[in-house]
Structures are given as structure tokens and as C-alpha cells.
Motif scaffolding. Structure first.
Motif, short mmCIF file in Angstrom:
data_model
loop_
_atom_site.label_atom_id
_atom_site.label_comp_id
_atom_site.label_asym_id
_atom_site.label_seq_id
_atom_site.Cartn_x
_atom_site.Cartn_y
_atom_site.Cartn_z
N GLU A 44 0.86 -1.18 0.00
CA GLU A 44 0.00 0.00 0.00
C GLU A 44 0.90 1.23 0.00
O GLU A 44 1.86 1.29 0.77
N ARG A 56 1.20 11.59 2.29
CA ARG A 56 0.70 12.49 3.34
C ARG A 56 1.13 13.94 3.07
O ARG A 56 2.30 14.18 2.73
N ALA A 81 -1.51 13.39 10.40
CA ALA A 81 -2.76 12.84 10.94
C ALA A 81 -2.55 11.35 11.17
O ALA A 81 -1.52 10.79 10.77
N GLY A 82 -3.53 10.74 11.82
CA GLY A 82 -3.57 9.28 11.93
C GLY A 82 -2.30 8.67 12.52
O GLY A 82 -1.77 9.16 13.51
N THR A 83 -1.83 7.60 11.89
CA THR A 83 -0.71 6.85 12.47
C THR A 83 0.59 7.64 12.43
O THR A 83 1.47 7.41 13.26
N ASP A 88 -1.19 -4.79 8.17
CA ASP A 88 -0.55 -3.88 7.17
C ASP A 88 0.61 -3.08 7.76
O ASP A 88 0.56 -1.84 7.84
N PHE A 125 -3.74 9.95 1.76
CA PHE A 125 -4.52 8.90 1.09
C PHE A 125 -3.65 7.67 0.88
O PHE A 125 -2.42 7.73 0.99
N ASP A 152 -13.12 6.43 1.93
CA ASP A 152 -12.63 5.31 2.75
C ASP A 152 -11.10 5.30 2.78
O ASP A 152 -10.51 4.79 3.73
N CYS A 174 -9.03 8.06 1.81
CA CYS A 174 -8.40 9.40 1.87
C CYS A 174 -8.81 10.07 3.18
O CYS A 174 -9.89 9.79 3.70
O1 C5P Z 1 -4.06 5.21 9.40
P1 C5P Z 1 -3.08 6.04 8.64
O2 C5P Z 1 -2.86 7.40 9.21
O3 C5P Z 1 -1.77 5.32 8.41
O4 C5P Z 1 -3.73 6.23 7.19
C1 C5P Z 1 -3.16 7.05 6.20
C2 C5P Z 1 -4.14 7.14 5.03
O5 C5P Z 1 -4.22 5.89 4.36
C3 C5P Z 1 -5.57 7.49 5.44
O6 C5P Z 1 -6.14 8.32 4.44
C4 C5P Z 1 -6.28 6.15 5.47
O7 C5P Z 1 -7.65 6.29 5.16
C5 C5P Z 1 -5.54 5.38 4.38
N1 C5P Z 1 -5.45 3.93 4.66
C6 C5P Z 1 -6.26 3.04 3.96
N2 C5P Z 1 -6.15 1.69 4.18
C7 C5P Z 1 -5.27 1.22 5.08
C8 C5P Z 1 -4.44 2.09 5.80
C9 C5P Z 1 -4.56 3.47 5.56
O8 C5P Z 1 -7.05 3.46 3.12
N3 C5P Z 1 -5.18 -0.10 5.26
#
Ligand code: C5P
Length: 256
Positions: free
Chosen positions: A90, A94, A98-100, A129, A176, A200, A202
Motif C-alpha cells: 500500500e 501524506r 494525521a492518523g498513524t 498492514d 490517502f 474510505d 483518503c
Molecule cells: O491510518 P493512517 O494514518 O496510516 O492512514 C493514512 C491514510 O491511508 C488514510 O487516508 C487512510 O484512510 C488510508 N489507509 C487506507 N487503508 C489502510 C491504511 C490506511 O485506506 N489499510
């Protein structure tokens, strides 16, 4: 009754055998999952909206010369795609923390990054993942160095294009995820964009209010997911009221 052969079922989509060799039908389900399936729900109408939004974005990307698996939308929940061999990596781009990334590095959500950052994760449900480096990808043979270069260059072009597209409708593209596949044509193999691009996959924030218009509404129990996805579709100019909603539950006017 559905007589088509099911090739693969994922968390949010099903792939069926297509009408011709080398094609598949990609079906968008209403299932929402997060945190590697720990959280699961069915959200009426999500699949229909993601099908439309992804169709719109893939068509635009095709128009600017990004090779993709997308052929055409077939109906409310399905699209015809070319069969590819999915590369098990994947690619995440960025623009804003945000997020992880925020969690991992202790950077406040919303902090603009000094430049767009590309990350790779190994596609594995069992392992959740995990993030990996180019070293892992090449050492374990998931993709060649050339394929990594192609995926990265395409992901950055997609980022430039989508950032502009969303900016024009008052939305910040925070980050995304995209997936790529190998398309075999005669003796040639090409890396093409596969899977889907939708709220879903992004993070999309309203430019003035920073309201979340993406799957974080589900991940973080904020509610209003369908309304947020509809708002994205509406701003993209692709919301057709009669189609986006599941069967109307209220009274329906019957003409005599
Ligand atoms: O969770 P994280 O911050 O790593 O996600 C980064 C971007 O990747 C987000 O937009 C999230 O929606 C997307 N993502 C995804 N599928 C995953 C992991 C992350 O669509 N398995």
C-alpha cells in the motif's frame, strides 16, 4: 440469483469474474471496517457513494494519463475493471500530519508537513498492514526497484492532481492510500493504479471548518459518515439524490 464466480472478497469490496477474459467486476459493499477488522459496521449507501466517487476520480486520472484498471461503472454498486496482479504494497501519501503518522512521531494532527511524504505498508490482514521500507519490499520480492519508482512517481502525480481537485471544492487532501497492480498485455507488463480512491481511503477535511469528510467519522465514532460522503459527492457535482440513498423508508407518492 448471483451466478457469477466470486474471485475475491475483501473488507469493503467483492471481485467477480468479468464478462470477458482479463476483466473483473468490482462490487462495492456497505461494510465499514477499521483497526484491522476490530471495528465493523454496515453503513447503508456507503458502497454506492464510494463507487461513484471512485469512478469520478479514476476517470479524471485516466484523462491526465495515469494508467488505471478502471474501464467503466456498470451500475450503482459495480464497475468493470481490468484484471491485474495486485502488488502487495500500500502506498500512502501524506500532506498534513494525521492518523498513524501523528501517533508514531508525536506530531499534532493538522500540522502541515514540510513536503509530501510517501510511506509503504505490506498488505497483510494478519499482520495489520505493517509499515515497511523499500529494503523490505525489494528483499522479499514484493516489488522490484523499478516498480517502486513507478508506484511512487504515480502516487505523487495522483497527489498533485487530487490536491488541486479537492482544493477547488473547499477540501484539504490530508493523506490517502493507493494500491497498484501489474497489467499483463501481450508481452508487456505495466504498473497501473488499482483498487479504489474514495473517502474510505483518503483523509478529507473541509478547508474552513476542518470538519472530517472521510472514514475517520467511523473510526472515531463521530457519526454522520453518509452525510459526509454525500457532501464530498455533492461538491464534486456527482450526487444524484434519487440514486445515492437506499430504498426510501418514508411514504412514496404513487401516481394513479
Ligand atoms: O491510518 P493512517 O494514518 O496510516 O492512514 C493514512 C491514510 O491511508 C488514510 O487516508 C487512510 O484512510 C488510508 N489507509 C487506507 N487503508 C489502510 C491504511 C490506511 O485506506 N489499510
Amino acid at each position: 440469483m448471483n451466478r457469477r464466480r466470486r474471485i475475491y472478497e475483501g473488507k469493503a469490496k467483492i471481485l467477480y469474474e468479468g464478462p470477458e477474459p482479463g476483466t473483473l467486476v468490482q462490487h462495492f459493499k456497505d461494510d465499514a471496517t477499521a483497526f484491522n477488522n476490530e471495528k465493523h459496521d454496515v453503513i447503508d449507501g456507503k458502497g454506492v457513494l464510494n463507487n461513484r466517487i471512485s469512478e469520478f476520480i479514476f476517470n479524471k486520472l485516466n484523462d491526465i494519463g495515469i494508467p488505471t484498471h478502471f474501464v467503466k461503472r456498470l451500475n450503482m454498486r459495480e464497475q468493470l475493471i481490468r484484471e491485474v496482479e495486485i502488488i502487495p504494497v500500500e502506498v500512502i501519501v501524506r500532506n498534513i500530519a494525521a492518523g498513524t503518522l501523528s501517533k508514531r512521531l508525536g506530531i499534532d494532527e493538522g500540522t502541515a508537513l514540510p513536503r509530501s511524504i510517501v510511506e509503504y505498508c505490506f498488505k497483510s490482514d494478519e499482520l495489520g498492514d505493517p509499515m515497511v521500507s523499500e529494503e523490505h519490499i525489494t528483499a522479499f520480492g514484493w516489488a522490484s526497484p523499478q516498480e517502486i519508482d513507478e508506484m511512487t512517481a504515480l502516487a505523487l502525480r495522483i497527489n498533485d492532481f487530487m490536491s488541486g481537485l479537492f482544493l477547488g471544492i473547499g477540501i484539504k487532501l490530508v493523506d490517502f492510500k493507493v494500491e497498484f497492480g501489474r497489467l499483463y498485455e501481450n508481452d508487456l507488463v505495466r504498473v497501473v493504479l488499482a483498487d479504489e480512491i474514495s473517502p474510505d481511503s483518503c483523509r478529507l477535511w473541509d478547508i474552513t471548518t476542518s470538519e472530517k469528510l472521510d472514514k475517520d467519522r467511523f473510526r472515531r465514532d463521530l457519526g454522520g459518515l453518509i452525510e459526509a460522503y454525500q457532501e464530498v459527492a455533492r461538491r464534486l457535482g456527482i450526487l444524484f439524490e434519487n440514486e445515492e440513498r437506499p430504498e426510501p423508508s418514508g411514504p412514496v407518492l404513487v401516481k394513479s
